[in-house]
Write a protein that holds these residues in place. Structure first.
Motif, short mmCIF file in Angstrom:
data_model
loop_
_atom_site.label_atom_id
_atom_site.label_comp_id
_atom_site.label_asym_id
_atom_site.label_seq_id
_atom_site.Cartn_x
_atom_site.Cartn_y
_atom_site.Cartn_z
N TYR A 43 3.81 0.85 2.42
CA TYR A 43 3.53 -0.14 3.57
C TYR A 43 3.37 -1.44 3.13
O TYR A 43 2.63 -1.48 2.06
CB TYR A 43 2.47 0.32 4.32
CG TYR A 43 2.40 1.63 4.89
CD1 TYR A 43 2.02 2.69 4.50
CD2 TYR A 43 3.02 1.67 6.33
CE1 TYR A 43 2.18 3.81 5.16
CE2 TYR A 43 2.99 2.94 7.22
CZ TYR A 43 2.56 4.06 6.30
OH TYR A 43 2.57 5.06 7.11
N ASN A 65 1.99 -4.99 3.77
CA ASN A 65 0.62 -5.59 4.78
C ASN A 65 0.60 -7.16 4.07
O ASN A 65 0.83 -7.58 3.10
CB ASN A 65 -0.59 -5.23 4.03
CG ASN A 65 -1.70 -5.72 4.96
OD1 ASN A 65 -2.52 -6.51 4.38
ND2 ASN A 65 -2.09 -5.21 5.92
N ASN A 68 -3.67 -10.34 10.59
CA ASN A 68 -3.14 -9.14 9.57
C ASN A 68 -2.34 -8.36 9.81
O ASN A 68 -2.61 -7.60 11.24
CB ASN A 68 -4.68 -8.72 8.87
CG ASN A 68 -4.09 -7.57 7.88
OD1 ASN A 68 -3.86 -6.33 7.99
ND2 ASN A 68 -4.10 -7.90 6.64
N TYR A 69 -1.00 -8.22 9.46
CA TYR A 69 -0.03 -7.31 9.82
C TYR A 69 0.31 -6.33 8.80
O TYR A 69 0.40 -6.23 7.63
CB TYR A 69 1.05 -8.20 10.33
CG TYR A 69 0.86 -9.09 11.25
CD1 TYR A 69 0.38 -10.22 11.02
CD2 TYR A 69 0.74 -8.54 12.64
CE1 TYR A 69 -0.17 -11.23 12.01
CE2 TYR A 69 0.50 -9.52 13.76
CZ TYR A 69 0.37 -11.02 13.47
OH TYR A 69 -0.31 -11.72 14.24
N TRP A 70 0.95 -5.07 9.67
CA TRP A 70 1.44 -4.01 8.63
C TRP A 70 2.76 -3.98 9.09
O TRP A 70 3.30 -4.06 10.18
CB TRP A 70 0.64 -2.76 9.09
CG TRP A 70 -0.56 -2.79 8.53
CD1 TRP A 70 -1.88 -3.05 8.95
CD2 TRP A 70 -1.10 -2.15 7.16
NE1 TRP A 70 -2.93 -2.97 8.30
CE2 TRP A 70 -2.48 -2.39 7.11
CE3 TRP A 70 -0.30 -1.72 6.26
CZ2 TRP A 70 -3.21 -1.95 5.91
CZ3 TRP A 70 -1.17 -1.25 4.74
CH2 TRP A 70 -2.42 -1.51 4.87
N TYR A 104 0.75 -1.03 -0.13
CA TYR A 104 0.21 -0.03 -0.14
C TYR A 104 0.82 1.20 -0.06
O TYR A 104 2.17 1.20 0.25
CB TYR A 104 -0.87 0.03 1.26
CG TYR A 104 -1.89 -1.10 1.20
CD1 TYR A 104 -1.57 -2.34 1.47
CD2 TYR A 104 -3.25 -0.39 1.09
CE1 TYR A 104 -2.93 -3.12 1.67
CE2 TYR A 104 -4.23 -1.50 1.20
CZ TYR A 104 -4.02 -2.76 1.48
OH TYR A 104 -4.97 -3.58 1.51
#
Length: 120
Positions: A94, A96, A108-110, A37
């Protein structure tokens, strides 16, 4: 717990290329969909590209033909090759990921983001 760490951002001139990397680490059984993203100053975060565990690709229209997302499952890493960069693509990028963790937990991770600045 899972951590995503991006690298590869920087300051470049318009028209050149950059390659971003994102490494996932921690309690990982297998990564599912991984994505990039970006968020420009004052704008909403937008999906740039994604890749499923089976290799299905998706791109936002504005980057089709210039950006390529890929992954190395053995290294739990996703890449974004960005060619012919434009000044309007200046943003924080970013990583993800949907991660299937041990004990069958899907999270779910960033990542923390990496700055890409494209000068004209």
């Amino acid at each position: 717990q899972v951590q995503l760490v991006e690298s590869g951002g920087g300051l470049v001139q318009a028209g050149v290329s950059l390659r971003l990397s994102c490494v996932a680490s921690g309690s990982i059984f297998s990564p599912n969909t991984m994505a990039w993203y970006r968020q420009a100053a004052g704008k909403q975060r937008e999906l740039v590209a994604s890749i499923t565990s089976r290799g299905r690709l998706n791109y936002v229209d504005s980057v089709k033909g210039r950006f390529t997302i890929s992954r190395d499952n053995a290294k739990n890493t996703v890449y974004l090759q960005m060619n012919s960069l434009k000044p309007q693509e200046t943003a924080v990028y970013y990583c993800n990921a949907d991660i299937l963790e041990y004990a069958s937990r899907l999270g779910n991770y960033w990542g923390q983001g990496t700055q890409v600045t494209v000068s004209s």
